[in-house]
Design a protein around this motif. Structure first.
Motif, PDB file in Angstrom:
ATOM      1  N   ASP A   2       0.806  -1.207   0.000  1.00  0.00           N
ATOM      2  CA  ASP A   2       0.000   0.000   0.000  1.00  0.00           C
ATOM      3  C   ASP A   2       0.846   1.266   0.000  1.00  0.00           C
ATOM      4  OD1 ASP A   2       1.085  -0.285   2.440  1.00  0.00           O
ATOM      5  OD2 ASP A   2      -0.804  -0.249   3.573  1.00  0.00           O
ATOM      6  N   GLY A   3       2.172   1.143  -0.111  1.00  0.00           N
ATOM      7  CA  GLY A   3       3.060   2.297  -0.166  1.00  0.00           C
ATOM      8  C   GLY A   3       3.425   2.850   1.181  1.00  0.00           C
ATOM      9  N   VAL A   4       3.027   2.209   2.273  1.00  0.00           N
ATOM     10  CA  VAL A   4       3.306   2.685   3.623  1.00  0.00           C
ATOM     11  C   VAL A   4       4.592   2.026   4.100  1.00  0.00           C
ATOM     12  CG1 VAL A   4       2.477   2.795   5.993  1.00  0.00           C
ATOM     13  CG2 VAL A   4       0.872   3.065   4.103  1.00  0.00           C
ATOM     14  N   GLU A   5       5.483   2.843   4.681  1.00  0.00           N
ATOM     15  CA  GLU A   5       6.723   2.291   5.241  1.00  0.00           C
ATOM     16  C   GLU A   5       6.419   1.643   6.579  1.00  0.00           C
ATOM     17  OE1 GLU A   5       9.856   4.755   7.138  1.00  0.00           O
ATOM     18  OE2 GLU A   5      11.100   4.068   5.454  1.00  0.00           O
ATOM     19  N   ARG A   6       6.895   0.421   6.758  1.00  0.00           N
ATOM     20  CA  ARG A   6       6.620  -0.342   7.971  1.00  0.00           C
ATOM     21  C   ARG A   6       7.907  -0.972   8.492  1.00  0.00           C
ATOM     22  NH1 ARG A   6       1.851  -1.065   5.038  1.00  0.00           N
ATOM     23  NH2 ARG A   6      -0.053  -0.718   6.258  1.00  0.00           N
ATOM     24  N   LEU A   7       7.871  -1.232   9.795  1.00  0.00           N
ATOM     25  CA  LEU A   7       8.943  -1.974  10.442  1.00  0.00           C
ATOM     26  C   LEU A   7       8.514  -3.432  10.491  1.00  0.00           C
ATOM     27  CD1 LEU A   7      11.622  -1.958  12.057  1.00  0.00           C
ATOM     28  CD2 LEU A   7      10.264  -1.595  14.118  1.00  0.00           C
ATOM     29  N   TYR A   8       9.214  -4.303   9.794  1.00  0.00           N
ATOM     30  CA  TYR A   8       8.815  -5.707   9.638  1.00  0.00           C
ATOM     31  C   TYR A   8       9.631  -6.595  10.553  1.00  0.00           C
ATOM     32  CZ  TYR A   8       6.197  -4.421   5.466  1.00  0.00           C
ATOM     33  OH  TYR A   8       5.304  -3.873   4.605  1.00  0.00           O
ATOM     34  N   SER A   9       8.893  -7.622  11.100  1.00  0.00           N
ATOM     35  CA  SER A   9       9.526  -8.701  11.860  1.00  0.00           C
ATOM     36  C   SER A   9       9.042 -10.015  11.279  1.00  0.00           C
ATOM     37  CB  SER A   9       9.158  -8.632  13.353  1.00  0.00           C
ATOM     38  OG  SER A   9       9.658  -7.446  13.929  1.00  0.00           O
ATOM     39  N   VAL A  10       9.933 -10.976  11.102  1.00  0.00           N
ATOM     40  CA  VAL A  10       9.625 -12.256  10.465  1.00  0.00           C
ATOM     41  C   VAL A  10      10.068 -13.373  11.390  1.00  0.00           C
ATOM     42  CG1 VAL A  10      10.070 -13.734   8.480  1.00  0.00           C
ATOM     43  CG2 VAL A  10       9.811 -11.289   8.157  1.00  0.00           C
ATOM     44  N   LYS A  11       9.223 -14.462  11.470  1.00  0.00           N
ATOM     45  CA  LYS A  11       9.564 -15.630  12.284  1.00  0.00           C
ATOM     46  C   LYS A  11       9.171 -16.892  11.534  1.00  0.00           C
ATOM     47  CE  LYS A  11       8.552 -17.991  16.658  1.00  0.00           C
ATOM     48  NZ  LYS A  11       9.922 -18.411  16.816  1.00  0.00           N
ATOM     49  N   ARG A  12      10.042 -17.900  11.594  1.00  0.00           N
ATOM     50  CA  ARG A  12       9.764 -19.194  10.960  1.00  0.00           C
ATOM     51  C   ARG A  12       8.837 -20.018  11.868  1.00  0.00           C
ATOM     52  NH1 ARG A  12      13.079 -22.070   7.399  1.00  0.00           N
ATOM     53  NH2 ARG A  12      14.802 -20.657   7.917  1.00  0.00           N
ATOM     54  N   LEU A  13       7.790 -20.696  11.248  1.00  0.00           N
ATOM     55  CA  LEU A  13       6.890 -21.583  11.981  1.00  0.00           C
ATOM     56  C   LEU A  13       7.463 -22.994  12.006  1.00  0.00           C
ATOM     57  CD1 LEU A  13       3.395 -20.474  10.608  1.00  0.00           C
ATOM     58  CD2 LEU A  13       4.465 -19.851  12.766  1.00  0.00           C
ATOM     59  N   ARG A  14       7.412 -23.631  13.171  1.00  0.00           N
ATOM     60  CA  ARG A  14       7.877 -25.015  13.321  1.00  0.00           C
ATOM     61  C   ARG A  14       6.646 -25.928  13.248  1.00  0.00           C
ATOM     62  NH1 ARG A  14      13.072 -24.733  14.975  1.00  0.00           N
ATOM     63  NH2 ARG A  14      13.752 -22.751  15.941  1.00  0.00           N
ATOM     64  N   LEU A  15       6.432 -26.496  12.044  1.00  0.00           N
ATOM     65  CA  LEU A  15       5.199 -27.262  11.796  1.00  0.00           C
ATOM     66  C   LEU A  15       5.427 -28.763  11.813  1.00  0.00           C
ATOM     67  CD1 LEU A  15       3.708 -25.105   8.912  1.00  0.00           C
ATOM     68  CD2 LEU A  15       3.227 -24.986  11.352  1.00  0.00           C
ATOM     69  N   GLY A  16       6.612 -29.180  12.123  1.00  0.00           N
ATOM     70  CA  GLY A  16       6.824 -30.606  12.235  1.00  0.00           C
ATOM     71  C   GLY A  16       7.689 -31.152  11.116  1.00  0.00           C
ATOM     72  N   LYS A  17       7.939 -32.429  11.239  1.00  0.00           N
ATOM     73  CA  LYS A  17       8.816 -33.115  10.295  1.00  0.00           C
ATOM     74  C   LYS A  17       8.194 -33.147   8.901  1.00  0.00           C
ATOM     75  CE  LYS A  17      11.149 -37.550   9.571  1.00  0.00           C
ATOM     76  NZ  LYS A  17      11.342 -38.927  10.089  1.00  0.00           N
ATOM     77  N   GLY A  18       9.026 -32.751   7.876  1.00  0.00           N
ATOM     78  CA  GLY A  18       8.599 -32.813   6.482  1.00  0.00           C
ATOM     79  C   GLY A  18       7.695 -31.683   6.050  1.00  0.00           C
ATOM     80  N   ALA A  19       7.424 -30.712   6.953  1.00  0.00           N
ATOM     81  CA  ALA A  19       6.505 -29.633   6.608  1.00  0.00           C
ATOM     82  C   ALA A  19       7.209 -28.578   5.760  1.00  0.00           C
ATOM     83  CB  ALA A  19       5.945 -29.008   7.885  1.00  0.00           C
ATOM     84  N   ASP A  20       6.430 -27.879   4.913  1.00  0.00           N
ATOM     85  CA  ASP A  20       6.970 -26.765   4.149  1.00  0.00           C
ATOM     86  C   ASP A  20       7.413 -25.659   5.095  1.00  0.00           C
ATOM     87  OD1 ASP A  20       6.400 -28.123   1.849  1.00  0.00           O
ATOM     88  OD2 ASP A  20       4.444 -27.152   1.558  1.00  0.00           O
ATOM     89  N   ASP A  21       8.413 -24.806   4.608  1.00  0.00           N
ATOM     90  CA  ASP A  21       8.850 -23.645   5.387  1.00  0.00           C
ATOM     91  C   ASP A  21       7.791 -22.571   5.275  1.00  0.00           C
ATOM     92  OD1 ASP A  21      11.202 -24.780   6.212  1.00  0.00           O
ATOM     93  OD2 ASP A  21      12.373 -24.030   4.515  1.00  0.00           O
ATOM     94  N   VAL A  22       7.222 -22.196   6.408  1.00  0.00           N
ATOM     95  CA  VAL A  22       6.177 -21.184   6.462  1.00  0.00           C
ATOM     96  C   VAL A  22       6.619 -20.123   7.459  1.00  0.00           C
ATOM     97  CG1 VAL A  22       3.751 -20.687   6.927  1.00  0.00           C
ATOM     98  CG2 VAL A  22       4.400 -22.855   5.868  1.00  0.00           C
ATOM     99  N   PHE A  23       6.397 -18.825   7.117  1.00  0.00           N
ATOM    100  CA  PHE A  23       6.866 -17.716   7.947  1.00  0.00           C
ATOM    101  C   PHE A  23       5.707 -16.815   8.289  1.00  0.00           C
ATOM    102  CE2 PHE A  23      10.414 -19.208   5.511  1.00  0.00           C
ATOM    103  CZ  PHE A  23      11.485 -19.161   6.386  1.00  0.00           C
TER     104      PHE A  23
END
Length: 881
Positions: free
Chosen positions: A248-269
């Motif tokens: 939307d053109g707004v400057e933001r301060l971003y924080s990202v964290k990886r989800l631990r979904l178990g063995k064989g799961a896709d990487d989701v953040f």
């Protein structure tokens, strides 16, 4: 203060400088406010990052707990026999109870190995069967399966586990579906600033959920600028922070964290974005309030400074400025009248008034000094113009700075018109180029340059002198030009006269050489024949007559020799050589010759050799013998009775130096003496002690003149002591060098050795009488003689026979002796021995002739007319080498 900054401040007025001073005073306050704002912004950013991480960890805990519990439920259900039997009636209520207990689950399913749903906790399995089947077809249903993505318009997490029977065969499939939109409601309940966003995305940037609405999922991927920032963050680790623009053109301060979904799961953040505007809103508000306060205070201070400066500073400074302007215009009577006030401006006013008084005195002194300088300039200019040379002062590039009247007159212009022009403009092209080169050389080297240049029909002598400063650098060039046309013409006339004189002298020398040859050739025949006749059997009268004829011929011979020697001395060709010799080599032959003549006249000849005489000397024995021969000849001629004595002594004067010795030779006689009036010019050419009309003794008047000039060339002196009727004493003092220690002694003189016999000698002589005389003399010496008349015949004879020696005349027809000698020495003549000794037997008797013959390859020299003894000595010398 840096120079550039000082110049910048120098452009401001005093009012402007006061304003700048106030602004500079406010700068630290403003800087402190900005510094505090920056620190507060940094603190706010850290707090926002911590809040984002806290909320993100809280929100990420939901999917992670749901994934963990889903794996546990699936593991427990996989052991239920009803599921293995594919009993839908037993499974449906069980799955419905689990969904009620776990509202975050969207559905719990049981499927056949082929993917057909036979039980569903939500009772919607038949509606979505076609949606789950591709997941099972694309993946291996026999293993645990975790998948995140968008299915049938919903963002879900899909967990699947196989169910095996007692034979470990695949009996069914169990699956738990988690709807990710449920976590959006948890985000809305978090206490974050308005405008914050929450999204769930996979590692490739594809969005699973975004808090701004499902319509954003149609693009599937983050925008490029968002994608690049997202990929950069997930590379940093499980948790990371950064600032960037959202869709939307707004400057933001971003924080990202990886989800631990178990063995064989896709990487989701999980990603949370907080608007920067909301983070820094309070800090920016305080900053603007502080800036407004500082601005108001600064404006108030500026107004007060402006009013105070006008009242107490600027008015007084303006008065001081006006006074300075009047001084600048030359009015040194003005005063500031500020000395009565106190403070720094009062001190400045006093200093200004004192300076004005000093300037007034200096102006009076300057006017007096300028008057003196103008007077000096007039005198210098008068001196400048009085010289007959063209004088100019130039810059190093040739620009005329000053010129005198002569320089202006030569160029048909006034000194004022020449000033500032280039000197090259008034010169021809070639002359200007030469002048340019000389000016550059003088400026570069700092050395004067003197040269001549021609302009039209005039010749000028140029002298260019560098003018340097106290450091030695050339700042100006002084040019002096003198017209030397008349002198150059005179020099050319003198040179022409010199060349004519040299030509006349050369003609005289050549004439004397030719006359010598023409006189010596018949003299050699006359004296030779007389010697042969005197050696034969004669009666007393015949011998007396022949002896008188020989004496006359000897006298003529000496006269010819003296004339040639005088010509050689006047021509400057009489050289003084230096070689090692024994003193006896000079004295013994002379004494033997003149002892016979003294006995014939009834005189006594005494010899006195002093003690301490060096045995060997370095000098010219020929010239020494020539001087002593002339003195002894005169002594015997002018002594009718009595005695003649010769003494040789070391000089009693101061030492000559190491390796040097001076000897004194004295010839005394008891003859007629020399009158006092004749002694003053007795050593001049053709001077005699008697008048030529009534003289009693013979002589040409050249012997003593030659002796004096030869002695002086040897570095010595000759003196005379005489009394008329009592005799004369001639004293010669000559310096000699001494040979070094270990120098071998000279060879035994020819007179002490026995004469050689039985030699085969080739005689080359074109004159019949001379050939007959030489042949008879050599025959009486027991030598074998072959006589030829020119050089060509000599070469032919050398090709046929072997000879021990050649006696070579110089002037001959067909081939002369010089050409024949060169042919023998350089091998062009095919003679058997090119190094055969050659003695010049010639009427060319000058010393320069002797040196010339030796240089071309002859070994010795015998001048005509010669005596038997001289010829024998020359033969012995060349054969002894």
């Amino acid at each position: 203060m840096p120079r550039g900054l000082g110049q910048a401040f120098g452009r401001f007025s005093l009012r402007g400088l006061l304003v700048v001073l106030v602004l500079l005073t406010l700068c630290p306050v403003l800087g402190l406010a900005l510094y505090n704002a920056v620190q507060e912004r940094e603190d706010a950013a850290l707090r926002a990052q911590e809040d984002a991480l806290r909320v993100m960890r809280l929100l990420a805990g939901g999917p992670e707990q749901a994934a963990d519990y889903a794996h546990r439920i699936l593991a427990a259900l996989s052991r239920d026999p009803a599921i293995r039997r594919l009993d839908a009636a037993a499974c449906d209520p069980l799955f419905a109870d689990l969904l009620r207990d776990n509202p975050e689950y969207a559905d719990i399913l049981a499927m056949t190995p082929g993917g057909e749903v036979f039980s569903s906790g939500s009772r919607r399995a038949l509606d979505i069967r076609h949606a789950y089947t591709p997941l099972l077809v694309d993946r291996n249903p026999g293993t645990e399966l975790s998948w995140a993505g968008v299915l049938a318009g919903r963002s879900i997490l899909f967990f699947c586990q196989p169910v095996r029977d007692e034979h470990n065969r695949l009996a069914a499939l169990l699956a738990v579906v988690v709807d990710l939109s449920i976590y959006g409601r948890s985000f809305e309940q978090a206490n974050l600033p308005p405008g914050s966003t929450f999204s769930i995305a996979k590692s490739d940037g594809s969005l699973l959920f975004h808090s701004q609405g499902d319509e954003t999922l149609t693009s599937r991927l983050l925008p490029p600028e968002q994608l690049a920032l997202f990929l950069e963050l997930i590379k940093r680790g499980d948790e990371a922070n950064a600032t960037g623009l959202d869709r939307d053109g707004v400057e933001r301060l971003y924080s990202v964290k990886r989800l631990r979904l178990g063995k064989g799961a896709d990487d989701v953040f999980v990603r949370i974005g907080i608007p920067s505007r909301a983070v820094f809103a309070q800090v920016d508000g305080r900053l603007w309030r502080n800036l407004l306060g500082i601005g108001a205070a600064g404006a108030l201070v500026l107004v007060l400074t402006w009013l105070y400066g006008n009242r107490f500073i600027l008015s007084r400074v303006q008065a001081l400025t006006q006074a300075a302007q009047r001084i600048r215009q030359g009015d040194f009577t003005v005063r500031s009248n500020m000395g009565e006030g106190g403070g720094e401006l009062g001190i400045l006013g006093q200093a200004f008034d004192s300076m004005a008084e000093s300037l007034a005195r200096r102006e009076d002194e300057r006017q007096a000094h300028m008057a003196e300088l103008r007077d000096k300039e007039r005198r210098i200019q008068a001196l400048f113009d009085a010289t007959t040379d063209s004088v100019m002062l130039l810059s190093p590039d040739g620009t005329i700075l000053a010129a005198n009247q002569i320089a202006s007159k030569r160029r048909n212009a006034s000194a004022e018109e020449l000033t500032g022009t280039l000197i090259f403009d008034s010169l021809p092209v070639e002359t200007a180029e030469l002048r340019r080169i000389k000016l550059k050389e003088a400026a570069r080297t700092g050395q004067p340059r003197v040269f001549d240049e021609e302009v039209g029909d005039r010749v000028y002598r140029l002298r260019i002198y560098p003018v340097t400063d106290e450091k030695g650098a050339v700042t100006h060039l002084a040019s002096f030009s003198r017209d030397i046309t008349q002198r150059r013409h005179a020099e050319r006339e003198l040179l022409k006269a010199k060349r004519q004189a040299e030509a006349a002298n050369e003609a005289k020398t050549q004439f004397l050489a030719n006359m010598s040859h023409e006189l010596r050739t018949p003299l050699n025949g006359i004296l030779g024949m007389l010697q042969i006749l005197l050696a034969s059997t004669l009666d007393p009268e015949q011998r007396r007559n022949l002896e008188m004829a020989r004496q006359c011929a000897d006298s003529l011979h000496k006269t010819v020799n003296n004339l040639l020697e005088m010509a050689s001395i006047e021509a400057g060709s009489a050289e003084i050589l230096e070689r090692e010799f024994h003193l006896d080599e000079v004295l013994d032959p002379l004494l033997r010759t003149y002892e016979v003549q003294a006995r014939l006249k009834g005189l006594t000849l005494h010899v006195d050799r002093g003690a301490g005489l060096p045995e060997r000397l370095l000098g010219d024995p020929f010239r020494l013998r020539q001087v002593l021969n002339n003195l002894l000849s005169n002594a015997l001629r002018f002594t009718p009775s009595g005695s003649v004595s010769v003494s040789v002594l070391p000089d009693s004067g101061p030492p000559e130096g190491e390796g040097r010795s001076r000897l004194t030779f004295a010839v005394r006689d008891t003859g007629i003496g020399i009158p006092p009036q004749a002694q003053t010019h007795i050593f001049e050419n053709f001077e005699l002690a008697e008048h030529y009309l009534n003289k009693r003794y013979g002589g040409s008047g050249l012997g003593l003149s030659i002796a004096r000039q030869v002695v002086e060339r040897m570095g010595g002196e000759i003196r005379l002591e005489s009394a008329e009727g009592q005799g004369s004493t001639f004293t010669v003092s000559v310096p000699f060098s001494l040979p070094g220690v270990g120098t071998p002694a000279p060879a035994q003189s020819a007179a002490a050795r026995k004469p050689r016999k039985n030699l085969r000698i080739l005689l080359v002589e074109d004159e019949l009488v001379n050939r007959m005389f030489a042949s008879q003399v050599l025959g009486r010496m027991d030598h074998s003689v072959t006589a030829v008349t020119n050089g060509t015949e000599a070469i032919q004879a050398l090709e046929r026979e072997n000879f021990d020696l050649i006696l070579m005349d110089v002037q001959m027809p067909v081939m002369d002796g010089i050409t024949a000698t060169k042919s023998i020495r350089d091998g062009r003549a095919r003679c058997r021995d090119p190094r055969i000794p050659i003695i010049a037997l010639t009427a060319y008797a000058m010393e320069s002739d002797r040196d010339r013959f030796l240089r071309i390859g002859m070994d010795d020299f015998v001048a005509k007319p010669f005596t038997v003894e001289a010829l024998a000595q020359a033969i012995d010398r060349v054969l002894s080498r």
